[in-house]
Scaffold this motif. Sequence first.
Motif, PDB file in Angstrom:
ATOM      1  N   VAL A   1       0.831  -1.207   0.000  1.00 33.32           N
ATOM      2  CA  VAL A   1       0.000   0.000   0.000  1.00 33.32           C
ATOM      3  C   VAL A   1       0.864   1.256   0.000  1.00 33.32           C
ATOM      4  N   ASN A   2       1.875   1.295   0.870  1.00 31.10           N
ATOM      5  CA  ASN A   2       2.755   2.464   0.938  1.00 31.10           C
ATOM      6  C   ASN A   2       3.537   2.645  -0.346  1.00 31.10           C
ATOM      7  N   HIS A   3       3.921   1.553  -0.969  1.00 30.19           N
ATOM      8  CA  HIS A   3       4.618   1.624  -2.260  1.00 30.19           C
ATOM      9  C   HIS A   3       3.744   2.331  -3.293  1.00 30.19           C
ATOM     10  N   GLU A   4       2.459   1.979  -3.305  1.00 28.69           N
ATOM     11  CA  GLU A   4       1.535   2.599  -4.256  1.00 28.69           C
ATOM     12  C   GLU A   4       1.281   4.064  -3.908  1.00 28.69           C
ATOM     13  N   LEU A   5       1.153   4.367  -2.616  1.00 27.66           N
ATOM     14  CA  LEU A   5       0.923   5.754  -2.196  1.00 27.66           C
ATOM     15  C   LEU A   5       2.075   6.647  -2.629  1.00 27.66           C
ATOM     16  N   ARG A   6       3.293   6.160  -2.468  1.00 26.20           N
ATOM     17  CA  ARG A   6       4.458   6.977  -2.828  1.00 26.20           C
ATOM     18  C   ARG A   6       4.564   7.149  -4.335  1.00 26.20           C
ATOM     19  N   ASN A   7       4.213   6.106  -5.077  1.00 22.93           N
ATOM     20  CA  ASN A   7       4.283   6.212  -6.533  1.00 22.93           C
ATOM     21  C   ASN A   7       3.238   7.167  -7.084  1.00 22.93           C
ATOM     22  N   ARG A   8       2.093   7.258  -6.391  1.00 17.48           N
ATOM     23  CA  ARG A   8       1.027   8.142  -6.869  1.00 17.48           C
ATOM     24  C   ARG A   8       1.239   9.585  -6.451  1.00 17.48           C
ATOM     25  N   SER A   9       2.054   9.804  -5.430  1.00 11.58           N
ATOM     26  CA  SER A   9       2.201  11.150  -4.890  1.00 11.58           C
ATOM     27  C   SER A   9       2.802  12.089  -5.927  1.00 11.58           C
ATOM     28  N   SER A  10       2.148  13.207  -6.142  1.00 12.38           N
ATOM     29  CA  SER A  10       2.674  14.218  -7.069  1.00 12.38           C
ATOM     30  C   SER A  10       3.045  15.480  -6.314  1.00 12.38           C
ATOM     31  N   ASN A  11       3.187  15.369  -5.006  1.00 20.06           N
ATOM     32  CA  ASN A  11       3.512  16.521  -4.177  1.00 20.06           C
ATOM     33  C   ASN A  11       4.970  16.914  -4.380  1.00 20.06           C
ATOM     34  N   ALA A  12       5.211  18.050  -4.987  1.00 20.99           N
ATOM     35  CA  ALA A  12       6.580  18.488  -5.278  1.00 20.99           C
ATOM     36  C   ALA A  12       7.059  19.541  -4.295  1.00 20.99           C
ATOM     37  N   ASP A  13       6.337  19.693  -3.184  1.00 22.23           N
ATOM     38  CA  ASP A  13       6.704  20.688  -2.181  1.00 22.23           C
ATOM     39  C   ASP A  13       8.030  20.302  -1.531  1.00 22.23           C
ATOM     40  N   VAL A  14       9.072  21.105  -1.726  1.00 20.81           N
ATOM     41  CA  VAL A  14      10.397  20.762  -1.216  1.00 20.81           C
ATOM     42  C   VAL A  14      10.448  20.794   0.300  1.00 20.81           C
ATOM     43  N   SER A  15       9.423  21.355   0.949  1.00 22.36           N
ATOM     44  CA  SER A  15       9.419  21.401   2.403  1.00 22.36           C
ATOM     45  C   SER A  15       8.955  20.080   3.010  1.00 22.36           C
ATOM     46  N   GLN A  16       8.429  19.192   2.144  1.00 26.90           N
ATOM     47  CA  GLN A  16       7.953  17.912   2.653  1.00 26.90           C
ATOM     48  C   GLN A  16       9.151  17.037   3.007  1.00 26.90           C
ATOM     49  N   THR A  17       9.260  16.667   4.258  1.00 29.94           N
ATOM     50  CA  THR A  17      10.402  15.866   4.702  1.00 29.94           C
ATOM     51  C   THR A  17      10.018  14.447   5.079  1.00 29.94           C
ATOM     52  N   MET A  18       8.730  14.189   5.295  1.00 34.80           N
ATOM     53  CA  MET A  18       8.302  12.851   5.659  1.00 34.80           C
ATOM     54  C   MET A  18       7.854  12.083   4.418  1.00 34.80           C
ATOM     55  N   PRO A  19       8.225  10.795   4.296  1.00 28.88           N
ATOM     56  CA  PRO A  19       7.783  10.013   3.148  1.00 28.88           C
ATOM     57  C   PRO A  19       6.279   9.775   3.201  1.00 28.88           C
ATOM     58  N   VAL A  20       5.672   9.642   2.032  1.00 32.57           N
ATOM     59  CA  VAL A  20       4.253   9.365   1.963  1.00 32.57           C
ATOM     60  C   VAL A  20       4.020   7.918   2.387  1.00 32.57           C
ATOM     61  N   GLY A  21       3.052   7.698   3.271  1.00 31.79           N
ATOM     62  CA  GLY A  21       2.751   6.340   3.689  1.00 31.79           C
ATOM     63  C   GLY A  21       2.118   6.296   5.060  1.00 31.79           C
ATOM     64  N   LEU A  22       1.635   5.113   5.429  1.00 28.82           N
ATOM     65  CA  LEU A  22       0.978   4.903   6.709  1.00 28.82           C
ATOM     66  C   LEU A  22       1.962   4.292   7.703  1.00 28.82           C
ATOM     67  N   LEU A  23       1.963   4.813   8.917  1.00 21.59           N
ATOM     68  CA  LEU A  23       2.829   4.282   9.967  1.00 21.59           C
ATOM     69  C   LEU A  23       2.135   4.510  11.303  1.00 21.59           C
ATOM     70  N   GLY A  24       1.105   3.709  11.571  1.00 22.46           N
ATOM     71  CA  GLY A  24       0.266   3.915  12.744  1.00 22.46           C
ATOM     72  C   GLY A  24       0.924   3.474  14.041  1.00 22.46           C
ATOM     73  N   SER A  25       0.324   3.901  15.155  1.00 26.24           N
ATOM     74  CA  SER A  25       0.882   3.579  16.471  1.00 26.24           C
ATOM     75  C   SER A  25       0.816   2.087  16.763  1.00 26.24           C
ATOM     76  N   TRP A  26      -0.071   1.344  16.094  1.00 30.33           N
ATOM     77  CA  TRP A  26      -0.125  -0.108  16.299  1.00 30.33           C
ATOM     78  C   TRP A  26       1.195  -0.758  15.878  1.00 30.33           C
ATOM     79  N   ILE A  27       1.974  -0.059  15.065  1.00 27.87           N
ATOM     80  CA  ILE A  27       3.274  -0.583  14.634  1.00 27.87           C
ATOM     81  C   ILE A  27       4.343  -0.247  15.662  1.00 27.87           C
ATOM     82  N   TRP A  28       4.524   1.050  15.938  1.00 29.82           N
ATOM     83  CA  TRP A  28       5.686   1.463  16.716  1.00 29.82           C
ATOM     84  C   TRP A  28       5.496   1.396  18.223  1.00 29.82           C
TER      85      TRP A  28
END
Length: 233
Positions: A145-172
């Motif tokens: 899912v995250n692979h697809e989200l990142r491939n679809r992202s067209s956000n070219a804002d250079v201020s974006q520092t976090m990768p596109v994707g899901l990383l919920g608290s159930w993980i960490w």
Amino acid sequence: MFARSEDEMSWALNYPDREVGIESWSALVDPKTVLKTTANIPGWADVADRVIKATPKEHLHDFKLMWREPQPCWTSSGGRVVQIGDAAHTFLPSSGNGGTQAIEDAISLAACLHIAGKDNTPWATRVHNKLRFERVACLQKLGVVNHELRNRSSNADVSQTMPVGLLGSWIWSHDPERYAIDNYGKVLAHLKNGTPFQSTNIPPGHVYKPWTIDELLQAKESGKEIELDGDWD
């Protein structure tokens, strides 16, 4: 994706592979080969090519992203050999969880062995397998899912520092040792007597259903969203 610290810079680029996939973590590629790919990317920044050109060839790895089905059984028939980490559940890099889940495996397995004692090692490995499987299968799916989200992202804002994707608290926020301690007896009863057991180390509200890579790829090709019931974020 480009990242840097005060002393180092790293980058990664996904590209369509038209050849037969060969698994290797040590295959190298010349920066000139990479530049042939970036030359066909509309709007590709020249500064990115300069970074690629400056990359030493001996540090530029070309490894294939290989699809892997969830593998429900990690233990031998006798229960005395068990797979952990990528041997049990291979992740795409976009999951961000390969090393983390190998550590969780080790902690869970150690806890189960400690609880069971030497005379019950086969049951310890089977309980560990049951405690962990649905969680890592969800994370394998999340990697797709995250692979697809990142491939679809067209956000070219250079201020974006976090990768596109899901990383919920159930993980960490998960504690694999405490989870094993709290659930060992329940899973043992489930394996021996068929007593119902519901995993709680997966996304809240999610009911796990077996899935295959082909199903996810078919959804992708038809433009459908991959189904994620419950709270994955």
